[in-house]
Design an enzyme around this catalytic site. Sequence first.
Site, PDB file in Angstrom:
ATOM      1  N   HIS A  15       0.952  -0.580   0.097  1.00 22.23           N
ATOM      2  CA  HIS A  15      -0.016  -0.338   0.369  1.00 22.23           C
ATOM      3  C   HIS A  15       0.837   1.457  -0.066  1.00 22.23           C
ATOM      4  CE1 HIS A  15      -2.868   2.672   2.018  1.00 22.23           C
ATOM      5  NE2 HIS A  15      -3.902   2.412   1.015  1.00 22.23           N
ATOM      6  N   HIS A  57      -0.972  10.795  -2.580  1.00 19.90           N
ATOM      7  CA  HIS A  57      -2.956  10.707  -1.929  1.00 19.90           C
ATOM      8  C   HIS A  57      -3.103  11.136  -1.203  1.00 19.90           C
ATOM      9  CE1 HIS A  57      -5.287   8.902   1.812  1.00 19.90           C
ATOM     10  NE2 HIS A  57      -5.383   8.158   0.733  1.00 19.90           N
TER      11      HIS A  57
END
Length: 260
Positions: A15, A57
């Site tokens: 991730h 992100h």
Amino acid sequence: MSWNQSENNIWVAGHRGNPQECPQNTMASFKSAMEAGVDMIELDIQMSADGELVIMHNFTVDETTDGSGRIRDMTLKEIRSLDAGSWFDKKFRGERVPLFEEFLDLGKEYPNMYYDFELKEYPENGNESRAYETADRVIAMIEECRLADKCVLNAFSARLLWYIHDKYEGRYKLHGYYPKNLLGEYDRDPYDILYCACVCEDFTRENFERLKQRGIDTWAGTRFRTREMIETAKECGATLITCDNPREVMQILRDMGLHR
């Protein structure tokens, strides 16, 4: 290469790379995860003010660099001037916010890698043109690198997923989420077009089975980081775990006989 994850061979996706050991969504993080042996890399793509595709992100640079501001309001030069590593550890001082193009170049060194590309530009509140342009440009670069069969395209936007499905005639594997309300507003059911969905709540075999009955592969997210949670993922029928601690998760799965 082929997609061969299953309930008995659970894949591991890093991730944002390997954020337990490196600053997330940096080249150091991606390299660390790849060298650790993950099956897949997950990352996030946005567009700068001058139209460059960068990997981050958050919608602002505040938390993961020494700067401040929204990605969409900053030029590439401004973004690249920031230190994206020192906030994590001083040994990463000088890490920069990567370009998507840079990541694709790195991927050439790891021919067995698979990818989960999350599109962070959503077609809402006047951002429609940026969202669709970002998706189209990402796909063009994926096709240039011949990665279409080795990636999923991911968004918290049913509208964007439907746009990709319609324009590219279902050629791309699409990644969504459960429960469905995480995908925003929609006119057409996004579950009609998903290849896979990350289950984010209500971790029961019944919920996983509901998705599987619709032909949707079931993946587990970052909460599945311990032996106990990984056993739950196995019991529920997950075939992939996206995690912040990929080295640990891979070892647990190997000890359970679930990762090759």
